[in-house]
Design a protein around this motif. Structure first.
Motif, mmCIF file in Angstrom:
data_model
loop_
_atom_site.group_PDB
_atom_site.id
_atom_site.type_symbol
_atom_site.label_atom_id
_atom_site.label_comp_id
_atom_site.label_asym_id
_atom_site.label_seq_id
_atom_site.Cartn_x
_atom_site.Cartn_y
_atom_site.Cartn_z
ATOM 1 N N TRP A 1 26.392 22.560 -10.469
ATOM 2 C CA TRP A 1 26.398 21.491 -11.547
ATOM 3 C C TRP A 1 26.661 22.384 -12.672
ATOM 4 N N ARG A 2 27.291 21.698 -13.721
ATOM 5 C CA ARG A 2 27.846 22.487 -15.173
ATOM 6 C C ARG A 2 26.806 22.078 -16.242
ATOM 7 N N VAL A 3 25.695 21.739 -15.805
ATOM 8 C CA VAL A 3 24.801 21.243 -16.895
ATOM 9 C C VAL A 3 23.080 21.770 -16.901
ATOM 10 N N ASP A 4 22.273 21.621 -17.472
ATOM 11 C CA ASP A 4 21.014 22.071 -17.484
ATOM 12 C C ASP A 4 20.414 20.939 -16.946
ATOM 13 N N ALA A 5 19.729 21.122 -15.891
ATOM 14 C CA ALA A 5 18.861 19.964 -15.000
ATOM 15 C C ALA A 5 17.825 19.515 -16.036
ATOM 16 N N SER A 6 17.308 20.169 -16.772
ATOM 17 C CA SER A 6 16.089 19.902 -17.616
ATOM 18 C C SER A 6 16.556 18.692 -18.323
ATOM 19 N N ASP A 7 17.966 18.638 -18.820
ATOM 20 C CA ASP A 7 18.582 17.578 -19.711
ATOM 21 C C ASP A 7 18.717 16.263 -19.122
ATOM 22 N N TYR A 8 18.549 16.192 -17.531
ATOM 23 C CA TYR A 8 18.908 15.197 -16.656
ATOM 24 C C TYR A 8 17.591 14.750 -16.180
ATOM 25 N N LEU A 9 16.466 15.445 -16.062
ATOM 26 C CA LEU A 9 15.145 15.013 -15.612
ATOM 27 C C LEU A 9 14.771 13.736 -15.985
ATOM 28 N N GLY A 10 14.518 12.867 -14.987
ATOM 29 C CA GLY A 10 13.984 11.426 -15.313
ATOM 30 C C GLY A 10 15.476 10.429 -15.578
ATOM 31 N N ASP A 11 16.684 10.927 -15.653
ATOM 32 C CA ASP A 11 17.902 10.229 -15.770
ATOM 33 C C ASP A 11 18.253 10.018 -14.509
ATOM 34 N N SER A 12 19.251 8.703 -14.327
ATOM 35 C CA SER A 12 19.539 8.230 -13.386
ATOM 36 C C SER A 12 20.915 8.991 -12.816
ATOM 37 N N LEU A 13 21.295 9.376 -11.822
ATOM 38 C CA LEU A 13 22.361 10.213 -11.479
ATOM 39 C C LEU A 13 23.189 9.410 -10.945
ATOM 40 N N TRP A 14 23.089 8.107 -10.832
ATOM 41 C CA TRP A 14 24.097 7.333 -9.951
ATOM 42 C C TRP A 14 25.631 7.251 -10.508
ATOM 43 N N ARG A 15 25.575 7.242 -11.820
ATOM 44 C CA ARG A 15 26.883 7.274 -12.697
ATOM 45 C C ARG A 15 27.726 8.514 -11.798
#
Length: 181
Positions: free
Chosen positions: A102-116
């Motif tokens: 992944w090319r992101v910081d996972a902490s920025d996505y914790l709790g966010d839907s990955l469906w997109r």
């Protein structure tokens, strides 16, 4: 994706895992027990407001201390794996191997839907879960081939994916997503 979720089946699984009666859920949602029964059987679909309330009730949360051990296992795994809420696809944890792609910081996505970020093959596999009994009982597993998604943020690499349900400490259900080499 929450709009495509077989919310009645997911609600029934949540109730069964937690030994909650339909009447108790009906009281929480300010509807009749018969309404909950019709949602669970698929006879009726809840309106948008009730869908959101049901999703909030059954959704796993990223910061639950009761699931620290499973999060730690995922976050230290050498396999490319991540854990999401089975009902909402919200990210709960990811392994270093998964994060390396992944090319992101996972902490920025914790709790966010990955469906997109789902590939067409992931969307197709998701669409088949209800008729396979996925939402009827815990401890489900499915493997399928996926293509890529061409996302610069969270790329899906073409290959074999495995999904497994994991009942979490609070009675919600997680989905472990593993790339099989």
């Amino acid at each position: 994706m929450i709009h495509d979720l077989p919310i009645g089946l997911a609600l029934r699984r949540f109730r069964r895992l937690n030994a909650v009666k339909q009447g108790a859920v009906a009281d929480l949602l300010a509807v009749s027990q018969g309404t909950v029964s019709r949602w669970e059987s698929g006879e009726h679909e809840p309106d948008e407001a009730h869908r959101e309330r049901i999703a909030a009730l059954i959704a796993a949360k990223a910061g639950e201390d009761s699931d620290a051990a499973i999060r730690r296992l995922v976050e230290t795994s050498s396999q490319a794996v991540h854990l999401v809420c089975d009902a909402t696809h919200r990210l709960l944890a990811a392994s270093p191997s998964r994060l390396a792609s992944w090319r992101v910081d996972a902490s920025d996505y914790l709790g966010d839907s990955l469906w997109r970020f789902a590939s067409p093959e992931i969307a197709s596999a998701e669409a088949g879960l209800a008729r396979s009994g996925w939402f009827e009982r815990p401890y489900q597993q499915v493997r399928f081939q996926t293509g890529g998604n061409h996302s610069p943020e969270i790329p899906v690499v073409p290959g074999l994916l495995q999904w497994e349900t994991i009942p979490l400490a609070d009675g919600r259900v997680g989905r472990l997503t593993t790339t099989i080499d």
